[in-house]
Design a protein around this motif. Structure first.
Motif, mmCIF file in Angstrom:
data_model
loop_
_atom_site.group_PDB
_atom_site.id
_atom_site.type_symbol
_atom_site.label_atom_id
_atom_site.label_comp_id
_atom_site.label_asym_id
_atom_site.label_seq_id
_atom_site.Cartn_x
_atom_site.Cartn_y
_atom_site.Cartn_z
ATOM 1 N N ARG A 100 21.108 40.555 24.674
ATOM 2 C CA ARG A 100 20.962 40.838 26.094
ATOM 3 C C ARG A 100 22.313 40.690 26.789
ATOM 4 N N PRO A 101 22.753 41.678 27.586
ATOM 5 C CA PRO A 101 24.009 41.526 28.319
ATOM 6 C C PRO A 101 23.850 40.491 29.435
ATOM 7 N N ILE A 102 24.707 39.491 29.448
ATOM 8 C CA ILE A 102 24.626 38.429 30.454
ATOM 9 C C ILE A 102 25.830 38.434 31.395
ATOM 10 N N GLU A 103 26.843 39.210 31.055
ATOM 11 C CA GLU A 103 28.046 39.276 31.902
ATOM 12 C C GLU A 103 28.819 40.538 31.538
ATOM 13 N N ALA A 104 29.332 41.215 32.554
ATOM 14 C CA ALA A 104 30.231 42.357 32.339
ATOM 15 C C ALA A 104 31.403 42.191 33.289
ATOM 16 N N THR A 105 32.601 42.146 32.741
ATOM 17 C CA THR A 105 33.785 41.816 33.528
ATOM 18 C C THR A 105 34.843 42.887 33.375
ATOM 19 N N VAL A 106 35.410 43.295 34.508
ATOM 20 C CA VAL A 106 36.548 44.210 34.516
ATOM 21 C C VAL A 106 37.786 43.386 34.846
ATOM 22 N N MET A 107 38.753 43.398 33.925
ATOM 23 C CA MET A 107 39.985 42.625 34.096
ATOM 24 C C MET A 107 41.175 43.572 34.063
ATOM 25 N N ALA A 108 42.113 43.382 34.980
ATOM 26 C CA ALA A 108 43.316 44.212 35.010
ATOM 27 C C ALA A 108 44.533 43.308 35.028
ATOM 28 N N LYS A 109 45.489 43.613 34.154
ATOM 29 C CA LYS A 109 46.742 42.868 34.123
ATOM 30 C C LYS A 109 47.893 43.843 33.969
ATOM 31 N N ALA A 110 49.086 43.439 34.389
ATOM 32 C CA ALA A 110 50.260 44.303 34.334
ATOM 33 C C ALA A 110 50.576 44.680 32.892
ATOM 34 N N GLY A 111 50.582 45.979 32.604
ATOM 35 C CA GLY A 111 50.762 46.435 31.240
ATOM 36 C C GLY A 111 52.146 46.185 30.682
ATOM 37 N N HIS A 112 53.155 46.018 31.553
ATOM 38 C CA HIS A 112 54.516 45.829 31.055
ATOM 39 C C HIS A 112 54.851 44.356 30.820
ATOM 40 N N LEU A 113 53.935 43.469 31.159
ATOM 41 C CA LEU A 113 54.214 42.044 30.988
ATOM 42 C C LEU A 113 53.322 41.370 29.951
ATOM 43 N N TYR A 114 52.220 41.993 29.594
ATOM 44 C CA TYR A 114 51.246 41.322 28.731
ATOM 45 C C TYR A 114 50.754 42.256 27.638
ATOM 46 N N GLU A 115 50.374 41.645 26.532
ATOM 47 C CA GLU A 115 49.684 42.359 25.479
ATOM 48 C C GLU A 115 48.472 41.532 25.070
ATOM 49 N N LEU A 116 47.502 42.187 24.459
ATOM 50 C CA LEU A 116 46.286 41.526 24.011
ATOM 51 C C LEU A 116 46.302 41.434 22.493
ATOM 52 N N ARG A 117 45.910 40.281 21.976
ATOM 53 C CA ARG A 117 45.882 40.085 20.530
ATOM 54 C C ARG A 117 44.453 39.812 20.083
ATOM 55 N N TYR A 118 43.969 40.639 19.167
ATOM 56 C CA TYR A 118 42.648 40.460 18.587
ATOM 57 C C TYR A 118 42.796 40.233 17.091
#
Length: 259
Positions: free
Chosen positions: A236-254
């Motif tokens: 069951r979906p309990i949370e949906a979040t839209v997050m925005a961060k500056a693309g030239h300062l951050y990267e995401l690691r999975y």
């Protein structure tokens, strides 16, 4: 029918100073120009890019405005310390232990500096279409929105729009305009909705007006937009979040394990 691209179509139409900044920005983000390292001199950059002194200075000013480098005219320009941050979403998805703050705050602070959140609003409203679909809402459905800005050393890091199904949120601290101790994962777990699965959809977008102003963006650089859907028991979906961060300062690691 597919129309073949011509040489003119493929030509980089950006001004020369924007192209110079783009190449140097990539070298900074990949680590070829590491934090604390001096950029090549103006004379070297002029030779490398076949550019005038004024054009090179305009390119360097773009990087200064983006907070990637520091320096003044006539002096060495240096890659700014601690600006290329790798964010690890999995490290702050779990509920915080009793008495501990929201894990985003503690994990982000490990990069150095003071992390904090600023709650901007709490309201019931119709979410964007992709969020509504993720939560399984009808076309005219509403959800609870908790809207906040995350900061590191008083610089904006991330603009967050977090939506919750009303039947979960009503009568709980989610509805109150105050920060939640331990963060929403801890609260949801306490309400009988522990997070079991998180799915991220990440895209690069031209910033909206709100994102541009809230994140203090210096120009037409993209933001990283993440739509994160958190599922509880029985998917069951309990949370949906839209997050925005500056693309030239951050990267995401999975990180993934082979099945």
């Amino acid at each position: 029918m597919t129309v073949p691209r011509t040489e003119q179509d493929a030509f980089d139409r950006r001004s020369l100073h924007e192209r110079i900044a783009a190449d140097l920005r990539d070298e900074i983000m990949t680590g070829d120009l590491a934090p604390g390292v001096r950029l090549p001199s103006t004379a070297q950059l002029k030779d490398r890019f076949d550019a005038s002194n004024a054009t090179v200075q305009k390119a360097l000013q773009l990087l200064k405005d983006e907070r990637l480098v520091v320096g003044r005219a006539g002096a060495a320009v240096t890659v700014r310390e601690h600006r290329q941050m790798t964010m690890r979403p999995a490290s702050y998805m779990a509920p915080a232990t009793a008495g501990e703050p929201y894990r985003w705050l503690t994990e982000t602070a490990k990069h150095g500096g003071k992390a904090r959140s600023r709650l901007l609003s709490v309201a019931e409203e119709a979410p964007p279409a992709d969020v509504a679909a993720a939560l399984g809402l009808p076309g005219d459905g509403t959800a609870l929105l908790r809207h906040q800005l995350l900061l590191l050393d008083d610089e904006p890091v991330e603009l967050v729009h977090a939506y919750y199904p009303l039947d979960i949120a009503r009568g709980t601290a989610l509805m109150e305009r105050r920060r939640i101790k331990g963060g929403t994962p801890t609260l949801l777990a306490g309400l009988g909705h522990p997070p079991r699965l998180s799915v991220d959809r990440v895209s690069a977008r031209v910033p909206t007006q709100e994102q541009y102003e809230a994140l203090r963006l210096p120009g037409d650089l993209p933001v990283l937009r993440t739509l994160r859907v958190v599922y509880g028991d029985d998917r069951r979906p309990i949370e949906a979040t839209v997050m925005a961060k500056a693309g030239h300062l951050y990267e995401l690691r999975y990180e993934f394990m082979p099945e």
